[in-house]
Design a protein around this motif. Structure first.
Motif: not given
Length: 306
Positions: A11-12, A32-33, A43-47, A50-52
């Motif tokens: 995860l980056t 997924w948060l 970290a908001w992991v989306r398609p 990855v947004r903080l």
């Protein structure tokens, strides 16, 4: 019970920074948060990336906390996340571990026009009540996991057999907990009930202790557990084994070792249910490497429950 690792991802964030000390994972919108227990952001992991997402303001000017920098004692230590609702709309509830007075905050994240909106509150009296119901001194409190079943959050004390503290849980009504974070309910008025203890066994003389939980549709829970050789709820120690545990109430039904990942014990600290079927559960799991420079891992797991 058998656990298979189907996929492994580092995860980056989109800005190039590693997502470290992942401690929980929960659905949010189309993604997924992932909570970081060493930071004020998730970290908001989306398609599409990855947004903080900022969850809390800086603490004494810091947004990331490490032992080497002498700031570990400042961290909010958000260790718990579970799905929630506000006004009928999906939301995410995050909770600190309670292992120090700084770690007794709740955070609620909801989406408004697709953008995260965050509320936070101090919940010290609720943590004190939790410790009382669990029968542990406040200085030994370490709430690291939660599984939501219907309208109830089962909140898990990690425990430490070396300190004489078993893994345990209490039940808290979700609606009152959410309202306390939003400021509508006094934290002292949130009910805490139904204490349970769990005997998860030992590996190489080190007790397995709960790190997270996820509820299955039939009411049973899957727990992640780690055998970490540490004397207290604050200091890290070597992790000699990790496992998933199937429980029904306080009864342990099955324990399965988690496969090593890259030749190392996968210290899973967060679980989320992707899907389930007859005798099977598909999970997301996040792994804390206990290394402030190493990206956390996001795992896809298949659990054969039969």
């Amino acid at each position: 019970m058998r656990v298979t690792v189907d996929d492994v991802r580092e995860l980056t964030a989109d800005d190039g920074s590693p997502v470290t000390a992942a401690s929980a994972v929960v659905p949010l919108g189309e993604g997924w948060l992932v909570a970081q227990d060493d930071a004020t952001s998730a970290a908001w992991v989306r398609p599409d990336g990855v947004r903080l997402v900022r969850l809390l303001p800086p603490v004494e000017g810091h947004d990331r906390f490490t032992e080497a920098a002498g700031t570990k004692h400042l961290k909010p230590d958000l260790e718990v996340a579970c799905p929630a609702e506000v006004d009928g709309e999906p939301a995410v509830l995050l909770l600190g571990s309670g292992s120090t007075p700084r770690r007794m905050r709740g955070v609620l994240v909801r989406l408004v026009d697709g953008e995260p909106v965050v509320a936070a509150a101090e919940l010290g009296p609720l943590y004190a009540r939790g410790a009382e119901v669990l029968g542990v001194p406040l200085e030994q409190l370490n709430l690291e996991g939660a599984g939501r079943s219907g309208d109830t959050v089962r909140w898990f004390q990690r425990g430490n057999l070396a300190a004489g503290v078993p893994s345990a849980s209490v039940d808290v009504p979700l609606a009152e907990l959410v309202d306390a974070v939003l400021g509508g309910t006094d934290p002292t008025a949130v009910p805490v009930s139904s204490p349970r203890t769990y005997d998860l066994g030992q590996v190489a003389g080190v007790g397995l202790a709960v790190t997270d939980a996820v509820a299955l549709p039939d009411g049973r829970l899957l727990l992640s557990a780690a055998a970490e050789d540490t004397a207290n709820a604050v200091d890290d120690g070597p992790v000699v084994a990790a496992a998933l545990v199937l429980v029904d109430g306080a009864t342990v039904l099955a324990v399965a070792a988690l496969p090593e990942v890259g030749g190392r014990v996968a210290k899973v600290e967060g679980l989320a249910l992707r899907s389930s079927g007859e005798g099977r559960a598909d999970l997301l799991a996040v792994v804390d490497a206990d290394d402030p420079a190493a990206p956390s891992l996001l795992l896809q797991l298949t659990v054969d429950l039969a």
